[in-house]
Design an enzyme around this catalytic site. Structure first.
Site, mmCIF file in Angstrom:
data_model
loop_
_atom_site.group_PDB
_atom_site.id
_atom_site.type_symbol
_atom_site.label_atom_id
_atom_site.label_comp_id
_atom_site.label_asym_id
_atom_site.label_seq_id
_atom_site.Cartn_x
_atom_site.Cartn_y
_atom_site.Cartn_z
ATOM 1 N N LYS A 98 19.368 26.061 -55.190
ATOM 2 C CA LYS A 98 17.889 26.271 -55.588
ATOM 3 C C LYS A 98 17.514 25.982 -57.349
ATOM 4 O O LYS A 98 17.138 24.917 -57.753
ATOM 5 C CB LYS A 98 17.208 27.268 -55.500
ATOM 6 C CG LYS A 98 16.716 27.606 -54.155
ATOM 7 C CD LYS A 98 15.663 28.714 -54.045
ATOM 8 C CE LYS A 98 14.975 29.404 -52.458
ATOM 9 N NZ LYS A 98 14.905 30.651 -52.195
ATOM 10 N N HIS A 152 23.648 16.548 -20.568
ATOM 11 C CA HIS A 152 24.311 14.285 -21.182
ATOM 12 C C HIS A 152 24.327 14.444 -22.175
ATOM 13 O O HIS A 152 24.687 13.122 -22.454
ATOM 14 C CB HIS A 152 22.661 14.248 -20.353
ATOM 15 C CG HIS A 152 22.987 14.156 -18.923
ATOM 16 N ND1 HIS A 152 23.172 13.249 -17.711
ATOM 17 C CD2 HIS A 152 21.773 15.305 -18.526
ATOM 18 C CE1 HIS A 152 22.492 14.026 -17.102
ATOM 19 N NE2 HIS A 152 21.894 15.359 -16.830
ATOM 20 N N GLU A 211 20.571 33.069 -41.370
ATOM 21 C CA GLU A 211 20.443 33.158 -42.695
ATOM 22 C C GLU A 211 20.694 34.994 -42.648
ATOM 23 O O GLU A 211 20.987 34.899 -43.503
ATOM 24 C CB GLU A 211 19.081 33.214 -42.870
ATOM 25 C CG GLU A 211 18.760 32.516 -44.850
ATOM 26 C CD GLU A 211 17.341 32.027 -45.160
ATOM 27 O OE1 GLU A 211 17.478 30.915 -45.371
ATOM 28 O OE2 GLU A 211 16.449 32.502 -44.692
HETATM 29 O O1 PA5 Z 1 13.772 33.657 -44.509
HETATM 30 C C1 PA5 Z 1 13.060 33.926 -45.091
HETATM 31 O O2 PA5 Z 1 13.305 34.520 -46.484
HETATM 32 C C2 PA5 Z 1 13.402 32.103 -45.956
HETATM 33 O O3 PA5 Z 1 13.543 31.269 -45.175
HETATM 34 C C3 PA5 Z 1 12.230 32.586 -47.032
HETATM 35 O O4 PA5 Z 1 10.955 31.939 -45.387
HETATM 36 C C4 PA5 Z 1 11.932 30.699 -47.212
HETATM 37 O O5 PA5 Z 1 12.646 30.561 -48.014
HETATM 38 C C5 PA5 Z 1 10.485 30.524 -47.900
HETATM 39 O O6 PA5 Z 1 10.102 31.596 -48.809
HETATM 40 P P1 PA5 Z 1 8.882 31.654 -49.565
HETATM 41 O O7 PA5 Z 1 7.207 31.854 -48.033
HETATM 42 O O8 PA5 Z 1 8.538 32.782 -50.193
HETATM 43 O O9 PA5 Z 1 7.432 30.089 -50.231
#
Ligand code: PA5
Length: 479
Positions: A447, A333, A304
């Protein structure tokens, strides 16, 4: 400190990054790196280091300072202690960065079958992390935990994440119906933005207890905030020791010199392998069941943060390495065949431990069967270590770059060190690829389509768009 865990010695945090096996002397000129390939990156690191330290000083990279929040830690441990006394189950409702750090450390540091142990043996509440909206998963979790003996921790920095908020709505309704509305605040605690968002407002209006996600700390860098620390402390992890390990990592990962900084070297080696040797895939392969979810946590962090289309000045760069999880020895394996003989597009990163928390002796048996008898008298610890070393050797012999992150032992301090080091490596990699490692624009479109499909006001056009583009072409569907 949890009674079960002794205070760690300083050596406990001395994690070693051995990258001999990515060098040309080990895997050959076509596949490996020369020291010059790393030296070439020095000017970028000099700039990056200066910029990172300035941004940190200006308060713009608060994740760097999380290991030193001792005052907040005292308050958090008191909250955890109070919860522990009152409940049998602690359920985290959160996803992505709000879940993966907790999962990784819980698995790394509590007994592997913690939730299955009787209370007397485990001594701390059971911990569940609900990070999906799979209806079957949610239904079975809710049928397992009695709300009277359960604390639900809604973890969302934004307070708008559809998955987490839908879980919260389900749980809210269940508690309201079974225990009455007045019981809600005894069974729900929020971890969210200190100032804004729906959860913050709701907490103020309805009196829910809250913990803060410090401003400026993104989800995937939040394991050392209450996002991770609260559930982990409730479940009996020695979070003070974990922060001590992270603090030791802060010392080595803020060294200016590239060749002295393990986080910078991890970033440099992976970047050079990708750019010069086409290593687009990073296989993270811990040789310990307890570290298997560290590989999941890392996958999110690396993917990410670094998987970006645009550079900071708007050029199309399509940066990143695809992280893949493998667990040793299990995946020897299943996946290692590919890593030995498939496309030359991977670097394997082993996580090894010099010692395991327990060992099992293999008995002397079957003396007449020489293909079995040789195992007798060894331990499983010896076997797993031999297999890790042997796999590294075999990959190297096949010209496959690999490196090893070696922990002296799997302890709160060494795990804290490891996670902090990988966070710094990720952030500094942003400079190498010239992308922003702290955002995630690529997840937004999906989203929005979801919001459109689920009827969120303001997103109707996404539903229309979805339906326009989604008319299935019969020819391309089979079954
Ligand atoms: O690393 C990140 O920013 C994302 O993976 C968020 O943690 C995830 O989308 C959850 O977001 P939030 O804490 O606002 O619910």
């Amino acid at each position: 400190m949890a009674k079960s865990e002794k205070k760690a010695s300083p050596q406990d945090t001395m994690i070693e990054l051995d990258f001999n096996n990515v060098m040309t002397h080990a895997v050959g000129g076509e596949n490996g790196l020369k020291a010059d390939d790393i030296d070439e990156l020095k000017p970028i690191f000099t700039e990056a280091h200066k910029d990172l330290m300035n941004r940190r000083k200006d308060g713009n990279l608060p994740f760097y300072d999380l290991p030193f929040q001792t005052k907040d830690l005292r308050r958090l441990r008191r909250t955890a202690e109070d919860i522990r006394k009152r409940v049998e189950n602690f359920v985290v409702l959160g996803i992505g960065g709000s879940a993966l750090g907790t999962r990784a450390v819980f698995r790394a540091l509590r007994p592997l079958f913690h939730n299955m142990l009787p209370r007397a043996k485990r001594r701390f509440p059971r911990l569940f992390v609900a990070d999906n909206v799979d209806p079957e998963g949610m239904a079975s979790l809710l049928s397992l935990v009695d709300p009277r003996h359960t604390m639900f921790n809604v973890v969302s920095k934004s307070g708008t994440t559809a998955e987490t908020m839908s879980q919260f709505m389900v749980v809210y309704d269940q508690i309201r119906r079974s225990l009455g509305k007045s019981s809600l605040k005894d069974h729900v605690i929020f971890t969210t933005d200190p100032e804004k968002g729906i959860l913050r407002t709701m907490a103020e209006e309805m009196g829910f207890q809250t913990c803060d996600v410090p401003a400026g700390v993104g989800g995937r860098f939040s394991v050392f905030t209450p996002v991770g620390l609260l559930p982990l402390a409730v479940a009996g992890v020695n979070v003070a020791e974990m922060l001590r390990g992270a603090a030791a990592a802060e010392e080595s990962c803020t060294r200016a010199a590239l060749w002295n900084n393990p986080a910078y070297l991890f970033a440099a080696v992976n970047y050079a392998l990708r750019q010069k040797r086409g290593r687009n895939i990073l296989v993270m392969m811990p040789y310990a069941d307890s570290l298997s979810e560290v590989a999941d946590w890392f996958a999110q962090l690396w993917a990410e943060s670094l998987g970006k289309r645009l550079s900071t000045d708007g050029r199309v760069v399509m940066a990143g390495q695809t992280p893949v999880k493998a667990v040793g020895v299990t995946d020897q394996h299943s996946q290692v065949q590919l890593y030995m003989e498939g496309p030359q597009d991977k670097v394997v990163v082993f996580i090894a431990s010099s010692a395991y928390r327990a060992d099992v002796k293999i008995p002397h048996l079957f003396k007449d069967q020489k293909d079995l008898a040789y195992l007798g008298g060894h331990t499983m610890g010896e076997l797993i270590q031999a297999e890790q070393a042997a796999t590294a050797k075999a990959l190297t012999a096949a010209g496959r770059p690999n490196m090893t992150l070696r922990l002296p032992k799997i302890t709160p301090a060494s795990v804290g060190y490891l996670l902090y080091m990988l966070e710094v490596a990720t952030v500094v990699s942003g400079y190498l690829y010239d992308i922003d490692p702290l955002d995630q624009p690529g997840v937004e479109l999906g989203k929005r389509f979801t919001y459109g499909l689920m009827g969120r006001p303001g997103f109707a056009s996404f539903k229309a768009d979805f339906q326009k583009g989604a008319a299935p072409k019969k020819k391309f569907i089979v079954g």
